[in-house]
Write a protein that holds these residues in place. Sequence first.
Motif, PDB file in Angstrom:
ATOM      1  N   MET A 149      45.820  31.679  35.938  1.00  0.00           N
ATOM      2  CA  MET A 149      45.818  33.070  36.340  1.00  0.00           C
ATOM      3  C   MET A 149      45.032  33.925  35.354  1.00  0.00           C
ATOM      4  SD  MET A 149      49.002  35.605  36.969  1.00  0.00           S
ATOM      5  CE  MET A 149      48.807  36.802  38.235  1.00  0.00           C
ATOM      6  N   HIS A 150      45.183  33.659  34.059  1.00  0.00           N
ATOM      7  CA  HIS A 150      44.499  34.486  33.058  1.00  0.00           C
ATOM      8  C   HIS A 150      42.984  34.424  33.235  1.00  0.00           C
ATOM      9  CE1 HIS A 150      42.956  31.405  30.226  1.00  0.00           C
ATOM     10  NE2 HIS A 150      43.916  30.678  30.756  1.00  0.00           N
ATOM     11  N   GLN A 151      42.459  33.273  33.646  1.00  0.00           N
ATOM     12  CA  GLN A 151      41.017  33.156  33.860  1.00  0.00           C
ATOM     13  C   GLN A 151      40.576  33.999  35.055  1.00  0.00           C
ATOM     14  OE1 GLN A 151      40.890  28.904  34.153  1.00  0.00           O
ATOM     15  NE2 GLN A 151      40.228  28.656  32.031  1.00  0.00           N
ATOM     16  N   LYS A 152      41.363  33.980  36.098  1.00  0.00           N
ATOM     17  CA  LYS A 152      41.050  34.779  37.290  1.00  0.00           C
ATOM     18  C   LYS A 152      41.038  36.267  36.959  1.00  0.00           C
ATOM     19  CE  LYS A 152      42.408  35.228  42.102  1.00  0.00           C
ATOM     20  NZ  LYS A 152      43.348  34.796  43.144  1.00  0.00           N
ATOM     21  N   LEU A 153      41.953  36.678  36.056  1.00  0.00           N
ATOM     22  CA  LEU A 153      42.031  38.079  35.647  1.00  0.00           C
ATOM     23  C   LEU A 153      41.048  38.422  34.542  1.00  0.00           C
ATOM     24  CD1 LEU A 153      45.918  38.479  35.615  1.00  0.00           C
ATOM     25  CD2 LEU A 153      44.329  39.349  37.335  1.00  0.00           C
ATOM     26  N   GLY A 154      40.484  37.407  33.894  1.00  0.00           N
ATOM     27  CA  GLY A 154      39.532  37.645  32.812  1.00  0.00           C
ATOM     28  C   GLY A 154      40.185  38.112  31.531  1.00  0.00           C
ATOM     29  N   ILE A 155      41.413  37.663  31.268  1.00  0.00           N
ATOM     30  CA  ILE A 155      42.120  38.036  30.042  1.00  0.00           C
ATOM     31  C   ILE A 155      42.631  36.775  29.352  1.00  0.00           C
ATOM     32  CG2 ILE A 155      42.777  40.327  30.882  1.00  0.00           C
ATOM     33  CD1 ILE A 155      45.539  39.230  31.499  1.00  0.00           C
ATOM     34  N   SER A 156      42.966  36.914  28.071  1.00  0.00           N
ATOM     35  CA  SER A 156      43.449  35.760  27.315  1.00  0.00           C
ATOM     36  C   SER A 156      44.899  35.442  27.699  1.00  0.00           C
ATOM     37  CB  SER A 156      43.364  36.034  25.812  1.00  0.00           C
ATOM     38  OG  SER A 156      44.318  37.012  25.443  1.00  0.00           O
ATOM     39  N   VAL A 157      45.304  34.220  27.430  1.00  0.00           N
ATOM     40  CA  VAL A 157      46.674  33.792  27.701  1.00  0.00           C
ATOM     41  C   VAL A 157      47.657  34.634  26.890  1.00  0.00           C
ATOM     42  CG1 VAL A 157      48.318  31.883  27.488  1.00  0.00           C
ATOM     43  CG2 VAL A 157      46.016  31.438  28.304  1.00  0.00           C
ATOM     44  N   SER A 158      47.335  34.884  25.623  1.00  0.00           N
ATOM     45  CA  SER A 158      48.258  35.647  24.768  1.00  0.00           C
ATOM     46  C   SER A 158      48.432  37.074  25.288  1.00  0.00           C
ATOM     47  CB  SER A 158      47.790  35.651  23.312  1.00  0.00           C
ATOM     48  OG  SER A 158      46.540  36.273  23.196  1.00  0.00           O
ATOM     49  N   TYR A 159      47.354  37.694  25.786  1.00  0.00           N
ATOM     50  CA  TYR A 159      47.467  39.044  26.328  1.00  0.00           C
ATOM     51  C   TYR A 159      48.295  39.035  27.611  1.00  0.00           C
ATOM     52  CZ  TYR A 159      46.239  43.711  27.920  1.00  0.00           C
ATOM     53  OH  TYR A 159      46.296  45.012  28.344  1.00  0.00           O
ATOM     54  N   LEU A 160      48.081  38.050  28.460  1.00  0.00           N
ATOM     55  CA  LEU A 160      48.871  37.928  29.685  1.00  0.00           C
ATOM     56  C   LEU A 160      50.350  37.751  29.343  1.00  0.00           C
ATOM     57  CD1 LEU A 160      49.077  37.717  32.751  1.00  0.00           C
ATOM     58  CD2 LEU A 160      48.549  35.277  32.535  1.00  0.00           C
ATOM     59  N   GLU A 161      50.650  36.963  28.331  1.00  0.00           N
ATOM     60  CA  GLU A 161      52.031  36.771  27.907  1.00  0.00           C
ATOM     61  C   GLU A 161      52.646  38.073  27.397  1.00  0.00           C
ATOM     62  OE1 GLU A 161      51.610  33.551  25.148  1.00  0.00           O
ATOM     63  OE2 GLU A 161      51.821  32.037  26.723  1.00  0.00           O
ATOM     64  N   GLN A 162      51.854  38.890  26.710  1.00  0.00           N
ATOM     65  CA  GLN A 162      52.343  40.190  26.250  1.00  0.00           C
ATOM     66  C   GLN A 162      52.675  41.092  27.439  1.00  0.00           C
ATOM     67  OE1 GLN A 162      49.439  41.888  23.614  1.00  0.00           O
ATOM     68  NE2 GLN A 162      49.588  40.211  22.155  1.00  0.00           N
ATOM     69  N   LEU A 163      51.802  41.096  28.427  1.00  0.00           N
ATOM     70  CA  LEU A 163      52.044  41.910  29.624  1.00  0.00           C
ATOM     71  C   LEU A 163      53.304  41.448  30.341  1.00  0.00           C
ATOM     72  CD1 LEU A 163      48.418  42.137  31.076  1.00  0.00           C
ATOM     73  CD2 LEU A 163      49.635  43.866  29.728  1.00  0.00           C
ATOM     74  N   LEU A 164      53.449  40.142  30.496  1.00  0.00           N
ATOM     75  CA  LEU A 164      54.624  39.602  31.177  1.00  0.00           C
ATOM     76  C   LEU A 164      55.906  39.863  30.387  1.00  0.00           C
ATOM     77  CD1 LEU A 164      53.040  36.318  32.531  1.00  0.00           C
ATOM     78  CD2 LEU A 164      53.902  38.237  33.897  1.00  0.00           C
ATOM     79  N   ALA A 165      55.816  39.876  29.055  1.00  0.00           N
ATOM     80  CA  ALA A 165      56.988  40.176  28.224  1.00  0.00           C
ATOM     81  C   ALA A 165      57.474  41.600  28.479  1.00  0.00           C
ATOM     82  CB  ALA A 165      56.659  39.971  26.747  1.00  0.00           C
ATOM     83  N   VAL A 166      56.552  42.539  28.621  1.00  0.00           N
ATOM     84  CA  VAL A 166      56.924  43.925  28.923  1.00  0.00           C
ATOM     85  C   VAL A 166      57.600  43.986  30.290  1.00  0.00           C
ATOM     86  CG1 VAL A 166      56.015  46.236  29.428  1.00  0.00           C
ATOM     87  CG2 VAL A 166      55.133  44.947  27.474  1.00  0.00           C
ATOM     88  N   LEU A 167      57.015  43.322  31.272  1.00  0.00           N
ATOM     89  CA  LEU A 167      57.598  43.326  32.620  1.00  0.00           C
ATOM     90  C   LEU A 167      58.959  42.634  32.639  1.00  0.00           C
ATOM     91  CD1 LEU A 167      54.385  42.593  34.707  1.00  0.00           C
ATOM     92  CD2 LEU A 167      55.567  44.792  34.441  1.00  0.00           C
TER      93      LEU A 167
END
Length: 102
Positions: free
Chosen positions: A1-19
């Motif tokens: 998913m992170h590749q499709k969004l063009g973001i790093s795995v660590s940034y995606l994990e940060q976003l998901l942690a907030v959610l």
Amino acid sequence: MHQKLGISVSYLEQLLAVLRQKEIVASIRGPGGGYLLARHPDSISAGEIIQAFQNESQKSSDTKADELSLMWQQFCRETWQYLRRRTLGQMTSLGSVVRMPG
């Protein structure tokens, strides 16, 4: 998913942690784990998701008349009203296909 969004795995994990902290998504641990919506898409508004990422200073700054014009304040109020009424289920086809945990 992170590749499709063009973001790093660590940034995606940060976003998901907030959610996850805001109880918008839930995490599943283990080899087949991942994330899923914590509630039905029809009960999650777009405004709730956006608000999850606002810090306290941003939330309070829109009420200060010396920082924003009255027209901008009205625009913000109306935008938030609209976003609070729109759910993920309304904006996607998720409402008809999501299975909730439990």
